[in-house]
Design a protein around this motif. Sequence first.
Motif, short mmCIF file in Angstrom:
data_model
loop_
_atom_site.label_atom_id
_atom_site.label_comp_id
_atom_site.label_asym_id
_atom_site.label_seq_id
_atom_site.Cartn_x
_atom_site.Cartn_y
_atom_site.Cartn_z
N UNK A 104 -1.50 -3.04 0.11
CA UNK A 104 -1.00 -4.23 0.21
C UNK A 104 -1.72 -5.32 0.98
N UNK A 105 -2.54 -4.98 1.62
CA UNK A 105 -3.56 -6.30 2.22
C UNK A 105 -4.22 -6.70 1.29
N UNK A 106 -4.78 -5.74 0.32
CA UNK A 106 -5.71 -6.27 -0.84
C UNK A 106 -4.90 -7.08 -1.67
N UNK A 107 -3.49 -6.87 -2.08
CA UNK A 107 -2.60 -7.67 -2.77
C UNK A 107 -2.78 -8.96 -2.31
N UNK A 108 -2.47 -9.05 -0.93
CA UNK A 108 -2.26 -10.41 -0.16
C UNK A 108 -3.30 -11.24 -0.28
N UNK A 109 -4.50 -10.54 0.02
CA UNK A 109 -5.67 -11.39 0.10
C UNK A 109 -6.04 -11.94 -1.48
#
Lengths: 242, 327
Positions: free
Chosen positions: B224-229
């Motif tokens: 999820x963090x990678x997508x947000x980034x």
Amino acid sequence: MSVQILSAGRSSLLEAREVSASYGHVQALKPTSLHIAEGELVTILGPNGAGKSTLLRALTRLTACRGRLFFRGTEISGLPTHQLARRGIVMVQEGRGLFAQMSVRENLMVGAFLHAAETDRQMAAVFELFPRLRERIDQTAGSLSGGEQQMLAIGRALMAKPQLLMLDEPSLGLAPRAASEILSTLGELNRRGLGILLVEQKAPLALKLAQRVYVLSLGKIVAELKPDEIESHHDLARYYLH
Amino acid sequence: MTSRVTTFTEPAALRWQSVSPAAGAAMLAVLGLLSSDYVTTVLGFAFIYAIFCTGLNFFMGYTGQASFGQSAFAAIGGYGSAILCTDLGWDPVLALFATMALSGVAAVIVGYPTLRLRGHYLAMATFALGLIVYEITIEWTSLTQGYMGYAGIPPLGIVGFELPTVKHQLVALVVLALFGVAVANRLRRSRFGRALAAIAGSEPAALALGIDVARYKLIAFVIAAIYASAAGSLFAHFVGFISPEVFGVTMVVQSFTMLYLGGIGTVWGPMIGAVIVSVLPEALRGLKEMQDIAYSAILILVLIFVPRGLAGLSSLFARFRRNTEPL
């Protein structure tokens, strides 16, 4: 009252030494020792609040506990729940713990998480045991009847290829016929060699299956005996059989 | 705050539903190409949010966890790209990947202790994470330039080849958003996805079946963090400017609205929600002072009458059609 009966001639499957568990300041399970031999079906009886569910949760590390655990002679005290499942200790929780929005198929697939390559073969074996699940394969778990849900919970646990199956009140909330059907299936699984630790309120049914019984009261084991010996203990017989 | 749909297989009859939203996204891209730059820009934001919400859906929808702090990782992506490209002259695509990796590492460091919490406690902890990073973007002026923000961020491109217009960039964003959905869907249907669905259903049951719940939750959080980034980084390249307000509480509220309106736990819900929530206020602009009221009323009505989100509408229609077919 404690009667020591060892499972003579059978090697130990699970041994718990001085296992205890607390919820805050309340000690729900006092230091308790028990053992289950290979291929044995052991029943735990006890009134409400005796600590039966806590004992199962402690043995599977779903509840933090003290004491030592050995599985087939190897210490497993520090292992978390999912590691115990990898070793073959699988529990069917009270209330079944099904994934209500998933279909029967999906629940069984999750059950085979550790053995994904054998999903089809395991599923066929579960359907052989519970043909009704095959008929409901695309139905959501939440829409099944109580008996079918319990079949699914046991079937899902079997998908994990357990060596020791622990069940917390599998007949809870079931009609007598469904309860009897579930417990006789457990008897069949035990005859095939599966070790079973069963917490059950419907004592007469459970005692028919069990090779050994532990009686739990106020968080500690107060008796260990063979099912047919309960009759000779009038207080236990009055409480559990009549 | 938990997942409403925690399945990971789809009946064959529902597979056509996967085609229509993708076709819809492609049609929106065409619409964007034929429309004014203003419409194209609105659609561009919609697809950036679609990427953000697809990641959020991974953690909240598929895994059944709560996170109010994904904006922190979007900020890492946005500011990372801005700094790497404007100060250090990096290629935008390289900066995009570098910041995605950095966010992944940050998610591991933050998630390892935080994900021991559950429910509201986890929600509050992640919310705090978002606020901390937001404060950092304001206060650490030597790095982020504070409220002044970062300007002059180059548009998306690779090895000197830039996407100079918003129309070019919209096509890239639609492709990336569809790719993001496809990857998320592939993961959802894998053994890993089954583990996440089990965690969303019942953590004790998942543990009892041998699933390492803590590990899988952490992996979902990192994804999820990678997508947000990626979304934060793409925003920076799309607009060419970023400032702290972009990554504030509004982003959290906006993304939650998109997720629930589109359908949390569904494959296409995040994208549908992102497009509707981005486009709807613009479509209602003609109502002037009634715009906000109409917008809110529509959101409330959708949440009341389609509580599973707009992505669930097609299966609802399919069921209705089946039930009304003559025997």
